[in-house]
Each structure stands twice: as C-alpha cells, then as structure tokens.
Design a protein around this motif. Structure first.
Motif, short mmCIF file in Angstrom:
data_model
loop_
_atom_site.label_atom_id
_atom_site.label_comp_id
_atom_site.label_asym_id
_atom_site.label_seq_id
_atom_site.Cartn_x
_atom_site.Cartn_y
_atom_site.Cartn_z
N MET A 1 33.64 27.32 44.15
CA MET A 1 33.17 26.16 43.39
C MET A 1 33.09 26.53 41.91
SD MET A 1 29.70 23.92 43.93
CE MET A 1 30.19 23.52 45.61
N THR A 2 33.51 25.60 41.09
CA THR A 2 33.52 25.84 39.65
C THR A 2 32.51 24.93 38.95
OG1 THR A 2 35.28 24.22 39.29
CG2 THR A 2 35.93 26.52 39.67
N GLU A 3 32.17 25.31 37.75
CA GLU A 3 31.26 24.52 36.91
C GLU A 3 31.81 24.47 35.49
OE1 GLU A 3 27.45 26.35 36.63
OE2 GLU A 3 28.24 28.30 36.05
N VAL A 4 31.44 23.42 34.77
CA VAL A 4 31.88 23.24 33.39
C VAL A 4 30.79 23.76 32.47
CG1 VAL A 4 32.61 21.59 31.64
CG2 VAL A 4 33.27 21.24 34.02
N VAL A 5 31.12 24.71 31.61
CA VAL A 5 30.15 25.32 30.71
C VAL A 5 30.78 25.44 29.32
CG1 VAL A 5 28.95 26.60 32.52
CG2 VAL A 5 30.92 27.62 31.38
N ARG A 6 29.96 25.85 28.37
CA ARG A 6 30.42 26.09 27.00
C ARG A 6 30.30 27.58 26.67
NH1 ARG A 6 31.45 22.23 23.30
NH2 ARG A 6 31.08 20.06 23.88
N PHE A 7 31.32 28.11 26.05
CA PHE A 7 31.31 29.48 25.57
C PHE A 7 31.36 29.43 24.04
CE2 PHE A 7 32.45 32.75 28.96
CZ PHE A 7 31.87 32.01 29.97
N ASN A 8 30.38 30.05 23.39
CA ASN A 8 30.26 30.00 21.93
C ASN A 8 30.73 31.31 21.30
OD1 ASN A 8 29.04 27.43 22.08
ND2 ASN A 8 27.05 28.36 22.46
N TYR A 9 31.42 31.16 20.17
CA TYR A 9 31.95 32.31 19.45
C TYR A 9 31.76 32.09 17.95
CZ TYR A 9 34.30 33.23 23.89
OH TYR A 9 34.57 33.45 25.21
N LEU A 295 14.67 26.56 31.46
CA LEU A 295 14.25 26.73 32.85
C LEU A 295 14.82 25.63 33.73
CD1 LEU A 295 12.46 28.18 34.93
CD2 LEU A 295 10.60 26.68 34.25
N ILE A 296 14.78 24.39 33.27
CA ILE A 296 15.27 23.27 34.07
C ILE A 296 16.78 23.38 34.26
CG2 ILE A 296 15.56 20.76 34.12
CD1 ILE A 296 12.90 20.53 32.67
N GLU A 297 17.51 23.71 33.19
CA GLU A 297 18.96 23.81 33.31
C GLU A 297 19.37 24.93 34.26
OE1 GLU A 297 20.44 24.29 29.38
OE2 GLU A 297 20.11 22.19 28.79
N ARG A 298 18.73 26.06 34.16
CA ARG A 298 19.08 27.17 35.06
C ARG A 298 18.70 26.85 36.49
NH1 ARG A 298 20.59 32.14 33.22
NH2 ARG A 298 20.67 32.41 30.96
N GLY A 299 17.57 26.18 36.70
CA GLY A 299 17.17 25.81 38.05
C GLY A 299 18.14 24.84 38.70
N VAL A 300 18.59 23.86 37.94
CA VAL A 300 19.55 22.88 38.48
C VAL A 300 20.88 23.55 38.78
CG1 VAL A 300 20.85 20.80 37.92
CG2 VAL A 300 18.43 20.93 37.37
N ALA A 302 21.39 26.62 39.60
CA ALA A 302 21.24 27.50 40.76
C ALA A 302 20.88 26.73 42.03
CB ALA A 302 20.16 28.55 40.47
N ARG A 303 20.85 25.39 41.93
CA ARG A 303 20.54 24.53 43.08
C ARG A 303 19.15 24.79 43.63
NH1 ARG A 303 25.93 24.73 42.91
NH2 ARG A 303 27.09 22.85 43.50
N ARG A 304 18.21 25.06 42.73
CA ARG A 304 16.81 25.14 43.13
C ARG A 304 16.19 23.74 43.05
NH1 ARG A 304 17.80 29.94 45.27
NH2 ARG A 304 17.47 31.73 43.89
N LYS A 305 15.12 23.56 43.76
CA LYS A 305 14.40 22.29 43.69
C LYS A 305 13.45 22.34 42.50
CE LYS A 305 11.48 19.10 46.30
NZ LYS A 305 10.72 18.86 47.55
N VAL A 306 13.75 21.55 41.48
CA VAL A 306 12.96 21.51 40.25
C VAL A 306 12.22 20.18 40.22
CG1 VAL A 306 12.99 21.65 37.75
CG2 VAL A 306 14.64 22.97 39.09
N VAL A 307 10.89 20.23 40.12
CA VAL A 307 10.05 19.03 40.10
C VAL A 307 9.26 19.01 38.80
CG1 VAL A 307 8.24 17.74 41.28
CG2 VAL A 307 9.84 19.12 42.61
#
Length: 383
Positions: A1-9, A295-300, A302-307
């Motif tokens: 599975m792939t994800e769309v991310v940004r790489f900064n330089y 924290l919210i972005e990393r949790g989502v 990683a497919r963690r349940k973020v409330v």
C-alpha cells in the motif's frame, strides 16, 4: 500500500534564477488578486471562468506571457479550492488579497511544468536551480511547490508516493492533556512532553539582537538601512532555530506515542486565546498547536484510533469516580475529589478523564454522564 507525502529540499538559486522566481511570483499574485476582486464584486468566479480570464489576460498583457502558464493556472486552481473550502470547511475564511510587501513567494508546478535533470530542478523559461538532495525521492514527483521563508531561503516540496511504513501492533490507550508548564501530560509519565523552552534559552541573545535592530531603525517612512536589515535577519534566524528545535522534539515525541498505543485520546485544545494572555510568550515557545497537529497526523497515518475530546469539565471531573467538583483556579495544581478522596495532579487527572471518555466512545464528559456509562457506587465506578 502506498501513501501520498511531501518531500522537502533546500534550493540554491543563483541571482538570475532568484530574480526569475520572484518575477513569476508577482505574476501569480496578480492573477490571484484579480480572482479575489471578482469574488468581492459579485462575479462568483469558477475555475472555468478564471481559466478563460487568464487566457484573455495573457493575450492582452505581454508581461504575463513572459511567465509560465502552468504556475499561473495552478495559482487559479489553488484559489478555486480555497474558495470552495471556505463554504464547506468550518473555520475557513475566504481567500484574501496578497500584498506585495507582506506575502512570501509560493509557486506550484504540475508534472508538465518541471523536470529534474543532473540534480537540478528545471522550470519553464529556462530556469535551472540546484537542489540539495538530502535524501532520495521514493518515486517520480507529480508536482512541486517552491516557497521562500522569512530568511530568504528557498525550498522545494515534491509530491511523491511511497510505501506505507509498517508500524508495530500496539495495545492500550493514552490520554493527553495540553498545558504550558508541561506541554503534554499523559496518563503514563513515560510519554510526557516537557516544556523545553528553546526560545527561552536564547532569550539573552535574542534580546541583544532586538536592541541592535531598534537602534538602527530609521523611522516609519522610507526603506530601512542595510544595518537594520542585517539585525532583523539575525533576529529571524534565532526565532527559526528555536522553532525548528521545538518542531523536532514534537515529531520525536509523537512518533513514540503513536508506536506504543492503539488508542490516542487527545484534548481538543485550541491555544489561540493564549496569545492574548500573560502566557503568550511561553505558549508560543511550547507550540502546542504544532505538537497536536503532528500527533494527529501520525496517528491517522499509522491507522491508530485518534479521538478528539472536548476540554470542558475535564479538569473538574474525578477520573476515579467521575464525580464533578468545584472549578479549580489556575494556581491549584492538585486535584482532590471530595467524594472518593482521589488525589492527583490536575493535568494527570484530566488526561485520565480524557482517556475514559474516549474508551466509552464519546467526545465529551457531558456525553458520558448523560449516557450513564459511568455510575458511582460507593466510591467505585460501575460500567
């Protein structure tokens, strides 16, 4: 599975390339401001209407044709998206005018408007910019956004696809309460995020640079001297260095929390009001909003349940028996329950309450009390 991310330089444009980027930005800014003017005058511009306007404007004005059509089209596309979000997303305002002296350059090119060759970023109209490749791109980029910060440094943000990083399976949950003396207090003391105060550590050096800048200021009218500009640049360097250190600490902390918990209950705290309080400087140094977003972005991802739990009554509620006590003043740092006698730090107790609310499938303390999921029976909790 792939994800769309940004790489900064980091980019290292020469004098001519930087002049070309700034000129292109002014053309895009003109197109953006014209779209804002049409919206304010009742024109209701859609992306189709804006595209037709751009074609007509480039036909009339030679200075617009000197720039790349791709960047100008992307500016209009970004405007159309921002205008659409202003009606659909809560809290989003409509696009505003971008003044020449207060707006930092930002250009966006699609895949047909740029290329990468021999380690250089090639843009339309013969612009070639060296790139500091700190890491390899995982795939061919589909678009790039070129920006300039307050120090005059240029950056390129490539949109790429990469394989989703595997996160180990975790058990249990954690509640997080935001604060100023301790940036994040959790139900487990091992995962607290202390206030490190990077800007406070360089306060003496920052104050010295600010005094130098104040001495060299020549008034409100006319351009400032070169000495003033150098002093202002030194102040900006110190601010950005502290901000980078704080952002790095937040990322490392968020990665640890996400890797060790399946449920992440976060206080939906909005630190905007702190900017008008006596704690404004310390709150800005803590960067609560940035840590929460990371924290919210990393949790989502990683497919963690973020409330996100509303902060109302979390400090006044006992995490042991869920009884509500009187309002605690800010100087009272210890919570004592008059019903069951439970005693803990007010932030630690609030973190436990936040976790309890999330475990019951709610987003506020009032929802839990009204649903009757927690009932006090002789000082203990029955579910």
């Amino acid at each position: 599975m792939t994800e769309v991310v940004r790489f900064n330089y980091r980019l290292r444009p020469g004098v001519q390339a930087e002049r070309a980027l700034v000129s292109e930005w002014h053309r895009c800014r003109f197109v953006w401001n014209e779209a804002v003017h049409q919206q304010k005058s009742g024109g209701r511009p859609t992306f189709g209407k804006l595209g037709k306007f751009l074609t007509e404007a480039r036909g009339r004005a030679a200075w617009l044709r000197e720039g790349a059509q791709v960047a100008q089209q992307q500016a209009l596309r970004t405007y159309a998206q921002a205008l659409d979000h202003s009606f659909k997303v809560k809290g989003r305002g409509q696009p505003r005018f971008e003044p020449r002296k207060k707006t930092l350059p930002s250009l966006e090119y699609t895949v047909r408007g740029f290329s990468i060759r021999d380690g250089r970023l090639l843009l339309p109209k013969g612009v070639s910019i060296p790139v500091v490749w700190s890491r390899e791109l995982p795939s061919e980029p589909t678009s790039v956004r070129i920006t300039q910060d307050c120090l005059g440094h240029w950056y390129a943000s490539f949109v790429v696809r990469r394989e989703v990083e595997t996160v180990p399976v975790a058990q249990g949950g954690v509640g997080i309460d935001w604060g100023v003396s301790v940036t994040a207090t959790t139900t487990d003391t091992r995962f607290d995020l202390p206030f490190l105060g990077h800007r406070k550590r360089c306060a003496a050096e920052l104050a010295k640079a600010q005094r130098r800048m104040a001495r060299r200021r020549s008034g409100t009218s006319g351009p400032q001297s070169g000495g003033y500009q150098r002093a202002a640049r030194e102040v900006a360097k110190l601010h950005k260095k502290a901000a980078r250190q704080t952002r790095h600490d937040s990322r490392v902390w968020a990665k640890r929390v996400v890797a060790n918990h399946a449920l992440i209950a976060v206080e939906d705290f909005r630190p905007k009001f702190l900017a008008k309080s006596t704690m404004a400087r310390k709150a800005a140094d803590a960067a609560i909003g940035g840590a929460k977003r990371e924290l919210i972005e990393r949790g989502v991802r990683a497919r963690r349940k973020v409330v996100l739990v509303q902060p109302a009554y979390t400090t006044m509620t006992c995490s042991d028996c869920f009884a509500r006590t009187k309002r605690l003043e800010l100087c009272e740092r210890t919570f004592r329950c008059p019903d069951c006698g439970y005693t803990a730090g007010r932030d630690r107790n609030a973190a436990r309450v936040i976790l309890v609310v999330a475990e019951r499938g709610h987003v506020s303390v009032e929802d839990v009390r009204q649903a009757g999921h927690l009932l006090r029976v002789g000082g203990s909790v029955a579910v």
